[in-house]
Write an enzyme that holds these catalytic residues in place. Structure first.
Site, short mmCIF file in Angstrom:
data_model
loop_
_atom_site.label_atom_id
_atom_site.label_comp_id
_atom_site.label_asym_id
_atom_site.label_seq_id
_atom_site.Cartn_x
_atom_site.Cartn_y
_atom_site.Cartn_z
N HIS A 28 -55.83 14.37 -46.21
CA HIS A 28 -57.04 14.34 -45.16
C HIS A 28 -56.43 13.44 -44.07
CE1 HIS A 28 -59.10 15.47 -49.03
NE2 HIS A 28 -59.97 15.86 -48.35
N HIS A 263 -60.15 17.96 -40.97
CA HIS A 263 -60.66 17.07 -41.83
C HIS A 263 -59.71 16.86 -43.16
CE1 HIS A 263 -63.19 15.88 -45.21
NE2 HIS A 263 -62.75 16.77 -45.87
N GLU A 426 -82.35 5.12 -59.32
CA GLU A 426 -81.34 4.88 -60.43
C GLU A 426 -80.23 5.26 -59.83
OE1 GLU A 426 -84.09 7.12 -60.37
OE2 GLU A 426 -85.24 6.35 -62.11
N HIS A 488 -89.75 14.38 -69.65
CA HIS A 488 -89.26 13.04 -69.92
C HIS A 488 -88.46 12.96 -71.47
CE1 HIS A 488 -91.64 12.03 -66.63
NE2 HIS A 488 -91.70 10.73 -67.04
C1 TPP Z 1 -70.62 13.95 -53.70
C2 TPP Z 1 -69.35 14.86 -52.86
N1 TPP Z 1 -69.71 16.16 -52.42
C3 TPP Z 1 -68.91 16.73 -51.56
C4 TPP Z 1 -67.53 16.32 -51.56
C5 TPP Z 1 -66.30 17.12 -50.56
N2 TPP Z 1 -66.15 16.53 -49.40
C6 TPP Z 1 -65.22 15.85 -49.21
S1 TPP Z 1 -65.03 15.34 -47.63
C7 TPP Z 1 -66.37 15.85 -47.52
C8 TPP Z 1 -67.12 15.84 -46.17
C9 TPP Z 1 -66.38 15.25 -45.10
O1 TPP Z 1 -67.16 14.83 -44.09
P1 TPP Z 1 -67.27 13.17 -43.45
O2 TPP Z 1 -67.78 12.48 -44.56
O3 TPP Z 1 -67.84 13.29 -42.24
O4 TPP Z 1 -65.93 13.17 -43.29
P2 TPP Z 1 -64.80 13.45 -42.45
O5 TPP Z 1 -64.74 14.93 -41.94
O6 TPP Z 1 -64.87 12.73 -41.13
O7 TPP Z 1 -63.36 13.18 -42.57
C10 TPP Z 1 -66.92 16.77 -48.40
C11 TPP Z 1 -68.07 17.75 -48.56
C12 TPP Z 1 -67.23 14.95 -51.98
N3 TPP Z 1 -66.03 14.26 -51.73
N4 TPP Z 1 -68.18 14.13 -52.69
#
Ligand code: TPP
Length: 684
Positions: A28, A263, A426, A488
């Site tokens: 990334h 990204h 939780e 539950h």
């Molecule tokens: C709980 C979870 N869901 C999905 C992902 C897959 N994922 C990795 S980064 C991302 C989104 C990235 O957006 P952002 O947080 O704005 O990061 P940026 O694009 O700015 O690097 C996703 C959906 C993950 N890592 N964790």
């Protein structure tokens, strides 16, 4: 910041990350390109750490909650002088490297917590800030700020979108933890799109409503503004801080800046060249680090050593003045258990009517707490049901919460309180417990109903991955909880938890095994432990008639053997069902069937025993085996074998008194005996 080295340093960070991703052909680049300036400002001007001793206790904590930006963190760790050679940058995401795809705390020096599942790091940071505030309140004395550090995190859109963020932010604001400072990489882009299609609330207003102090920086490349905001955040002591830093994902990339394409994929050879050119950076060689930048960034080593030496001096002076406190704290920091920590643990007399194992757990907690200063914990608004308050040991709250409040454990409201109140959160509780454990110095526990462990799964899994010592107290452990009904009543939760690598799941058979389970939970320093406890009474076994409760340590043990030697049948159970199979044994014996009774509170502890022991408990020659557990049968065939039988719960539970549900689901003497007959007859 005005040094002429600022810009080349920021670009070094940027392009180390870009080159790592490009060489790995995976990763990334977008976040590091946009967030490098704020990270640089934080790491060179504010963050107090010693690269040569990542474990220095009073260091500031830094969490990269947006773990997908790992290349940024590795670049910072390398440049500031951690034991992470350049070679590792070149082996980013490769087999055997210590630069994995997402930061892993147990692998890489300087990584405070494992992140990647978005939102988790944001919660871990709160746990670290809680640990800091708590230890400071208990151990600092006038003139001795022994515990005094900040917790920083870099969070992203994804972090803030995840639900756990709302739980965490709400609690952090309530607790007024001013030394928690989050830099938000507000780049308007996530993985699949711009945030304008999914995430348009006013984030600053949202966090202000939670009780946070917020600041906006319109241009993330403005180092002066970032530094200023960090300075302001550090003096704001009554509210946690969110600094919204407007950045551009993939900054500098002519074709990808500001797009989701920056990204999560390498920029591509050509685009890397164009980006370097665009930002005035030499195209060759890759992994280029100007000497003066390295020298500049490596000043962190000297700064860090100085800071730690000063702290050591202060600690020595503190130890002179307060030897007992210092010794206690030192022991906690080192993770050692004090002498006599378990001396007050109770043993229970046999009692056929019995005791709820959650109640035995309550007694264990309260016997441990005065002798185990590291123990802190609480529940997600279920303390009156999970029985997890430490009486009279104070409630962890911002010191300005005064007066008589409902739900108190007694002993005053302050950050020194050892009872944590998580509210109905939780998911946050799980992430906070991990943060407290990752911080060090404390042994945290957290309680809820077993069914709601589902709300904590992601954090439990990460705690196990990180080898964190967290104790989960999960009560109301089966359909036997009764009237609350199928929503539950846990069914598949035990199987799910057991499937998590390393997590130690223990479901003790009675009050005395519960005490041993607590001992094991405290002694097991290198992984999380889940205690699975009943709401209903279970007989307290007569240990003069059955094997000692200490046998729990081996995961499974023969509670009562076939009196005439070789058993015709082995009955196996965990938790509340152990007393049922003991009864069944008596009935079967009366019929001349030689049954052995095995209590099996923990698969993992049993699996870790030598084969000889395992075979002595479950003799390979006896294939007539019946496992009884009020949960999904999944996995039990490993112990009963293909020809064995499992009495479990194959569907959802039902709302009725617990004993009725247990009866209707077949957890009765006659049905166990009937199944036993079938097995024995098939064997003869
Ligand atoms: C709980 C979870 N869901 C999905 C992902 C897959 N994922 C990795 S980064 C991302 C989104 C990235 O957006 P952002 O947080 O704005 O990061 P940026 O694009 O700015 O690097 C996703 C959906 C993950 N890592 N964790």
């Amino acid at each position: 910041m005005t040094s002429k080295l600022d810009e080349p340093s920021v670009n070094t960070i940027r392009f180390l990350a870009v080159d790592m991703v490009q060489k790995a052909n995976s990763g990334h680049p977008g976040l590091p390109l946009g967030a490098a300036p704020m990270a640089y400002a934080l790491w060179t001007q504010f963050l107090r750490f010693n690269p040569h001793n990542p474990a220095w206790f009073d260091r500031d904590r830094f969490v990269l909650s947006a773990g997908h930006g790992s290349a940024l963190l590795y670049a910072l760790l390398y440049l500031t002088g951690y034991d992470l050679p350049l070679e590792q940058m070149k082996r980013f995401r490769q087999w055997g490297s210590i630069t994995p795809g997402h930061p892993e705390a147990h692998l890489t020096p300087g990584v405070e917590t494992t992140t990647g599942p978005l939102g988790q790091g944001l919660g871990n940071g709160l746990g670290m800030a809680i640990a800091e505030a708590h230890l400071a309140a208990r151990y600092n004395r006038p003139g001795f700020e022994i515990i005094n550090h900040y917790t920083y995190a870099l969070v992203s859109d994804g972090d803030l979108m995840e639900g756990v963020a709302s739980e965490v932010a709400s609690l952090a604001g309530h607790l007024k933890l001013g030394k928690l400072i989050y830099l938000y990489d507000d780049n308007h882009v996530s993985l699949a799109a711009g945030t304008d299609i999914t995430f348009t609330e006013d984030r600053a207003a949202r966090f202000e409503a939670y009780g946070w102090h917020t600041q906006r920086i319109p241009d993330g490349n403005d180092l002066k503004a970032v530094s200023h905001a960090l300075r302001v955040a550090r003096v704001e002591r009554d509210r946690p801080s969110l600094i919204l830093v407007r950045t551009e994902i993939g900054y500098g990339s002519p074709h990808k800046q500001g797009t989701y394409e920056a990204h999560g994929s390498p920029l591509g050879e050509e685009e890397v060249k164009l980006t370097k050119k665009n930002l005035g950076w030499p195209i060759e060689p890759p992994f280029y680090i100007p000497d003066e930048v390295l020298e500049h960034m490596r000043q962190a080593v000297e700064r860090g050593e100085k800071a730690e030496t000063e702290w050591d001096k202060q600690f020595s002076a503190y130890a002179e003045e307060y030897p007992d406190l210092a010794a206690e704290l030192q022991q906690m920091i080192e993770g050692e258990l004090p002498e006599g920590w378990d001396a007050a643990l109770p043993t229970f007399e046999p009692e056929p009517k019995g005791m709820q194992t959650r109640r035995a757990s309550m007694q264990a907690i309260n016997a441990l707490a005065p002798h185990l200063p590291a123990l802190v914990g609480g529940a997600a608004d279920l303390a009156p049901s999970t029985y997890t308050l430490m009486d009279g040991l104070g409630d962890f709250e911002s010191p300005d919460l005064m007066g008589d409040k409902q739900g108190s454990a007694g002993g005053g409201w302050s950050y020194a309180g050892r009872n944590l109140h998580f509210g109905v959160r939780e998911h946050a509780m799980g992430a906070i417990l991990s943060g407290v454990a990752a911080h060090g110095g404390l042994i945290p526990y957290g309680a809820t109903f077993l069914i709601f462990s589902d709300y904590m799964k992601p954090t439990i899994r990460l705690a196990a991955l990180m080898n964190l010592h967290v104790i989960y107290v999960f009560t109301h452990d089966s359909i036997g909880l009764g009237e609350d009904g199928p929503t539950h009543q846990p069914v598949e939760q035990l199987a799910g938890l057991r499937a998590i690598p390393r997590l130690l799941v223990i479901r003790p058979a009675d009050a005395n095994e519960t005490v041993v389970a607590w001992r094991v939970a405290v002694e097991t320093r290198d992984r999380p432990v889940a205690l699975i406890l009943t709401r209903q009474d279970v007989p307290i076994l007569d240990r003069s008639q059955v094997a000692a409760a200490e046998g729990l340590r081996r995961g499974a043990h023969v509670l009562a053997d076939a009196p005439e030697g070789k058993p015709d049948l082995v009955l196996i159970a965990s938790g509340s069902e152990a007393s049922l199979i003991l009864e069944a044994q008596r009935k079967l014996l009366a019929e001349g069937i030689q049954a052995r009774v095995v209590s099996m509170p923990s698969w993992k502890l049993f699996d870790a025993q030598p084969r000889e022991y395992r075979d002595s408990v479950l003799p390979p020659s006896v294939w007539a085996r019946l496992a009884v557990e009020a949960g999904a049968p999944l996995g039990w065939h490993r112990y009963v074998g293909e020809r064995g039988d499992v009495l479990g719960v194959e569907t959802f539970g039902a709302s009725a008194p617990g004993d009725v549900v247990m009866r209707e689901y077949g957890f009765t003497l006659p049905s166990i005996v009937e199944r036993a007959h079938a097995l024995v007859w098939a064997a003869t």
